[in-house]
Design a protein around this motif. Structure first.
Motif, PDB file in Angstrom:
ATOM      1  N   LYS A 161       0.829  -1.201   0.000  1.00 15.93           N
ATOM      2  CA  LYS A 161       0.000   0.000   0.000  1.00 15.93           C
ATOM      3  C   LYS A 161       0.869   1.259   0.000  1.00 15.93           C
ATOM      4  O   LYS A 161       0.595   2.221  -0.731  1.00 15.93           O
ATOM      5  N   VAL A 164       2.293   1.764  -3.442  1.00 14.68           N
ATOM      6  CA  VAL A 164       1.296   2.280  -4.387  1.00 14.68           C
ATOM      7  C   VAL A 164       1.146   3.782  -4.220  1.00 14.68           C
ATOM      8  O   VAL A 164       1.105   4.538  -5.207  1.00 14.68           O
ATOM      9  N   ILE A 165       1.068   4.242  -2.971  1.00 13.53           N
ATOM     10  CA  ILE A 165       0.934   5.680  -2.716  1.00 13.53           C
ATOM     11  C   ILE A 165       2.163   6.424  -3.209  1.00 13.53           C
ATOM     12  O   ILE A 165       2.065   7.490  -3.836  1.00 13.53           O
ATOM     13  N   ARG A 167       4.293   5.553  -5.576  1.00 17.48           N
ATOM     14  CA  ARG A 167       4.324   5.571  -7.029  1.00 17.48           C
ATOM     15  C   ARG A 167       3.278   6.543  -7.598  1.00 17.48           C
ATOM     16  O   ARG A 167       3.515   7.213  -8.606  1.00 17.48           O
ATOM     17  N   LYS A 168       2.137   6.614  -6.937  1.00 17.13           N
ATOM     18  CA  LYS A 168       1.090   7.520  -7.395  1.00 17.13           C
ATOM     19  C   LYS A 168       1.556   8.976  -7.291  1.00 17.13           C
ATOM     20  O   LYS A 168       1.346   9.777  -8.202  1.00 17.13           O
ATOM     21  N   ILE A 169       2.196   9.300  -6.179  1.00 15.47           N
ATOM     22  CA  ILE A 169       2.696  10.661  -5.998  1.00 15.47           C
ATOM     23  C   ILE A 169       3.792  10.971  -7.011  1.00 15.47           C
ATOM     24  O   ILE A 169       3.826  12.057  -7.612  1.00 15.47           O
ATOM     25  N   ALA A 171       4.238   9.609  -9.986  1.00 14.40           N
ATOM     26  CA  ALA A 171       3.643   9.755 -11.315  1.00 14.40           C
ATOM     27  C   ALA A 171       2.918  11.087 -11.452  1.00 14.40           C
ATOM     28  O   ALA A 171       2.971  11.739 -12.508  1.00 14.40           O
ATOM     29  N   ALA A 172       2.236  11.498 -10.380  1.00 11.88           N
ATOM     30  CA  ALA A 172       1.501  12.758 -10.442  1.00 11.88           C
ATOM     31  C   ALA A 172       2.431  13.970 -10.490  1.00 11.88           C
ATOM     32  O   ALA A 172       2.047  15.030 -10.992  1.00 11.88           O
ATOM     33  N   ASP A 366      -4.989   9.881   1.476  1.00 14.54           N
ATOM     34  CA  ASP A 366      -4.970   9.558   0.049  1.00 14.54           C
ATOM     35  C   ASP A 366      -5.831  10.545  -0.731  1.00 14.54           C
ATOM     36  O   ASP A 366      -5.450  11.015  -1.815  1.00 14.54           O
ATOM     37  N   THR A 369      -4.095  13.950  -0.809  1.00 10.90           N
ATOM     38  CA  THR A 369      -2.932  13.897  -1.697  1.00 10.90           C
ATOM     39  C   THR A 369      -3.358  13.957  -3.166  1.00 10.90           C
ATOM     40  O   THR A 369      -2.774  14.694  -3.972  1.00 10.90           O
ATOM     41  N   SER A 370      -4.388  13.187  -3.519  1.00  6.47           N
ATOM     42  CA  SER A 370      -4.877  13.191  -4.902  1.00  6.47           C
ATOM     43  C   SER A 370      -5.393  14.571  -5.293  1.00  6.47           C
ATOM     44  O   SER A 370      -5.131  15.057  -6.405  1.00  6.47           O
ATOM     45  N   ASN A 374      -3.825  16.977  -8.216  1.00  6.64           N
ATOM     46  CA  ASN A 374      -4.672  17.428  -9.326  1.00  6.64           C
ATOM     47  C   ASN A 374      -4.687  18.950  -9.446  1.00  6.64           C
ATOM     48  O   ASN A 374      -4.848  19.486 -10.547  1.00  6.64           O
TER      49      ASN A 374
END
Length: 408
Positions: A161, A164-165, A167-169, A171-172, A366, A369-370, A374
């Motif tokens: 988990k 994943v967080i 990698r998401k950050i 990528a963003a 989460d 952060t998203s 954005n």
């Protein structure tokens, strides 16, 4: 059978290094000669003497597992142990199937330690670069409570988990970061190369330039004269900042300042609280006593100011204060977490309530952060547009004044 690391020369004079299992160092050297290798350095895997046996071998020793290797190993070991396979046998199987030399070396060393009668947590402690302190604390709690497989599965879930967080950050941030670099480059090019050419057109006209235009021309001249020096100064400042932040005092001061920043400070608080709750949930549900769980949770903290707060909570708990009362004294812990802990203390289900609080806090972090990621991209675009618009207006204002004078 203990594992040994070696550096040896083959028949062609090429240096090679690796590991092998043998009853003793003499047997290891004998096995190397049987393989037509001339041993240069031989030492027990994980032994500090082996780590210092030559510069090349030292570098080989201190390299740790990657996040991916740690996640895969944790999940596979959990599956094997829950299937009833002994720890020593599971480590041997994973060692033979390891894809990287580093993972093979670490697992071979850990297996040797377990074969000698050591616990898994102790074996992992020989490799602090690969297994963080909180990881080892959770494994130790699982061994003590007799639920090692269950703890490892929870650890694997936690690591996956977190990855994943992360990698998401990452990528963003790629596109906004590239956009910010391009924006700085475009504005710098306008100020250094375009604005001076336009400013030459206004010389000798006798027109009083508007204030924005004078500021723009002054900034352009400053960058032309001192731009390289400014760039060098920024580079030196960054290097000095990195060196300074290697000290514990500077890191603690930085973490305290970040906590006081608007928006960022509350996000850091919730992120640390979520990590604390998740760590405590895993440890308490695994049978760890509360003081040991708090020590491990403090070591897992990413913010040193938060780690100091957890240490204060630990001292209060050890002197007889209830955990919820100790948490309530600090502004680091959200009200949701404090209320959940208080309910867990009353009901005797502290681990389950920590788990629920962690789930809720992780969802909140989460989501925030998203949202922030954005909003970052349009914010950079708007900022760049405002700067470019300001430059264009500063150039157009004197042109409009010239046209007005000409028509008058």
């Amino acid at each position: 059978m203990p594992a040994f690391e070696y550096v040896a020369l083959d028949t062609g004079g090429k240096r090679s290094r690796g590991y092998l299992n043998a009853d003793s160092e003499i047997a290891a050297r004998r096995e190397l000669r049987r393989r037509n290798l001339a041993p240069l350095k031989v030492g027990r895997a994980g032994d500090k003497r082996a780590q210092s046996a030559g510069a090349n071998l030292a570098v080989f020793q201190t390299r740790g597992l990657s996040r991916r290797d740690l996640m895969i190993f944790t999940r596979q070991l959990a599956s094997l142990i829950e299937a009833g396979i002994p720890v020593e046998e599971a480590l041997g199987l994973l060692s033979r199937q390891a894809e990287t030399p580093v993972l093979r070396r670490v697992l071979s060393s850990a297996r040797s330690r377990v074969q000698e009668g050591g616990r898994l947590a102790e074996a992992l402690g020989d490799h602090p670069h690969s297994f963080p302190a909180v990881y080892r604390a959770m494994v130790s709690a699982g061994e003590s409570a007799g639920g090692l497989g269950r703890v490892l599965n929870r650890l694997a879930d936690y690591l996956e988990k977190a990855d994943v967080i992360r990698r998401k950050i990452q990528a963003a941030l790629i596109y906004p970061s590239a956009l910010a670099v391009v924006a700085v480059a475009v504005v710098s090019a306008l100020l250094v190369f375009i604005v001076p050419r336009i400013a030459e057109q206004f010389e000798g006209t006798g027109v009083s330039l508007p204030l924005p235009t004078r500021i723009l021309i002054g900034l352009s001249g400053f960058l032309q004269t001192y731009g390289l020096l400014l760039l060098a100064g920024v580079g030196v400042a960054v290097i000095l900042g990195i060196l300074l932040l290697r000290t514990e005092a500077a890191k603690s001061q930085r973490d305290r300042l970040l906590r006081k920043l608007p928006l960022i400070g509350s996000w850091i608080r919730d992120m640390e609280a979520a990590r604390f709750a998740r760590t405590m949930a895993i440890l308490v549900q695994s049978g760890a006593v509360l003081p040991d769980a708090l020590r491990a949770a403090g070591r897992a903290a990413g913010n040193r100011a938060f780690a100091e707060t957890v240490q204060s909570v630990l001292l209060d708990v050890e002197t007889g204060t209830g955990l919820s009362d100790a948490l309530r004294k600090s502004d680091w812990f959200p009200g949701l977490l404090v209320h959940m802990v208080a309910a867990g203390e009353r009901s005797g289900a502290l681990g389950d309530l920590f788990d629920r609080a962690a789930h809720q806090l992780e969802q909140d972090v989460d989501g925030r952060t998203s949202t922030a990621m954005n909003l970052l991209e349009p914010l950079i675009i708007i900022t760049m547009g405002a700067i470019v618009t300001g430059i264009i207006l500063s150039i157009l204002l004197p042109i409009l004044r010239l046209n007005t004078l000409a028509l008058g």
